[in-house]
Enzyme design. Sequence first.
Site, PDB file in Angstrom:
ATOM      1  N   CYS A 275      14.254 -13.913 -43.305  1.00  0.00           N
ATOM      2  CA  CYS A 275      12.849 -13.706 -43.980  1.00  0.00           C
ATOM      3  C   CYS A 275      12.680 -12.294 -44.308  1.00  0.00           C
ATOM      4  O   CYS A 275      11.392 -11.994 -44.940  1.00  0.00           O
ATOM      5  CB  CYS A 275      11.650 -13.989 -42.712  1.00  0.00           C
ATOM      6  SG  CYS A 275      12.174 -13.043 -40.941  1.00  0.00           S
TER       7      CYS A 275
ATOM      8  N   SER B 275      15.580  -3.635 -39.381  1.00  0.00           N
ATOM      9  CA  SER B 275      14.621  -4.366 -39.201  1.00  0.00           C
ATOM     10  C   SER B 275      13.080  -4.057 -39.464  1.00  0.00           C
ATOM     11  O   SER B 275      12.933  -2.926 -39.185  1.00  0.00           O
ATOM     12  CB  SER B 275      14.856  -5.271 -37.989  1.00  0.00           C
ATOM     13  OG  SER B 275      15.937  -5.686 -37.889  1.00  0.00           O
TER      14      SER B 275
ATOM     15  N   GLU C   5      15.165  -5.428 -33.038  1.00  0.00           N
ATOM     16  CA  GLU C   5      15.062  -7.114 -32.873  1.00  0.00           C
ATOM     17  C   GLU C   5      16.801  -7.346 -32.875  1.00  0.00           C
ATOM     18  O   GLU C   5      17.275  -7.042 -33.667  1.00  0.00           O
ATOM     19  CB  GLU C   5      14.163  -7.711 -33.920  1.00  0.00           C
ATOM     20  CG  GLU C   5      14.579  -7.406 -35.089  1.00  0.00           C
ATOM     21  CD  GLU C   5      15.460  -8.445 -35.843  1.00  0.00           C
ATOM     22  OE1 GLU C   5      15.721  -9.497 -34.998  1.00  0.00           O
ATOM     23  OE2 GLU C   5      16.119  -8.341 -36.874  1.00  0.00           O
ATOM     24  N   GLY C   6      16.746  -8.298 -32.069  1.00  0.00           N
ATOM     25  CA  GLY C   6      18.195  -8.903 -31.863  1.00  0.00           C
ATOM     26  C   GLY C   6      18.573 -10.093 -32.682  1.00  0.00           C
ATOM     27  O   GLY C   6      19.640 -10.387 -32.918  1.00  0.00           O
TER      28      GLY C   6
END
Length: 418
Positions: free
Chosen positions: A50, A109, A114-115
């Site tokens: 996204c 990111s 974020e993972g």
Amino acid sequence: MSVLAIGLSHRTAPVALLERVSVTGDALVKLLHDVQQDTSVAEAMVISTCNRVEIYVTVDRFHAAVTSISGLLAVHSGVPADELTPHLYVHYEERAVEHLFSMVCGLDSMAVGEGQILGQVRQALKLAQKHGTVGATLNELTQQALRVGKRAHTDTGIDQAGPSLVSAGLALAGDLAGRRALVVGAGSMSSLAAVTLQRAGVTDIVVANRTYERGARLAESVGGRAVAFAAVREELAGADIVITCTGAGRHVITSDMLTRGVFLLDLALPHDIDPAVREVPGVTLVDLETIQESGVGSRGGDAVESVRALVAEELSAYLDAARAARVTPTVVALRSKAAGVVESELGRLMMRMPDLDDKARDEIAMTVQRVVDKLLHEPTVRVKQLAAGPGGDHYAEALRELFNLDPKMPAAVREVEL
């Protein structure tokens, strides 16, 4: 072959453009194959999320590859090249490796640290492996990047450097405790959303998914309940908070489905929720563009600096190993040539001394081989050490020139290794 990365992300393009360029399913597979079949490309992998669309390839011609891959991305997305090109970034060789390492660690990111990107890159590699578009170079590079990303999340505090996209979006919803939530979808992002809602004190969580069983598993894990996907309209009537991330590629929630005020969080790309819902009184829609503009996920601090140092360390080690590996085929070719000379000269000697017994023949052969091995040991060890540094390729070239090696020989060795 050199590594080339071409793409666009939330840092270089508006979300509306990312939505148009995003490829999934069969379209992603078609793009992957078309890129790999380009005459300037040997290996290919596509990462489409996204927040970004990136194409990684191995090439022997930089300019030709950039032109053709940019053109393919324009064709597959339907975005005219002159509209797409200003938003593209190009990373080559060392910069491409550094970008991949940084991105997998979560430094690039929208929500720093974020993972989820780890899983997304892992899936991109699996897809490329399944369709045979990656070879040794991209496979080893991506595997190493995943190890670097895992190390970053294990050894540093990058996970807390910035909120996830879910947390970033829900931060705009106010107090969540005691409110009723509807989660549409049951993938990794939806699972993260459900867990985040539960931890925030939401006690009534409904999950709607096309595959009911998968939705039921997610609902059970957070103490909620599952409904059929067809029940979304009905459930919207009682929901205070709605989170969607389905990958449907079309609007699954439209303004005519809303009868009351509600907070909507659309984490999908292409969007799940029609932007026209903002015209409905009492409705608040937060999507990726809203999160991007808020800057809520841009914090970092000491954890980010720690990860940057880790990436620099891992990048240096990777490049040293890659440079050293490039000289290996030349070393193997040199030893192969030496073995041929030994065999040829021993053959001549034995023809001149036919009366030698087997023991004498073996002793002579071993002695000659030991002499050759000792003569070659120091230069081959040294050239591998020198090749690990800047300009290392020149040492392999010098070795080929000094020993008059057939240029096809190292290439043939490399093909066997692949």
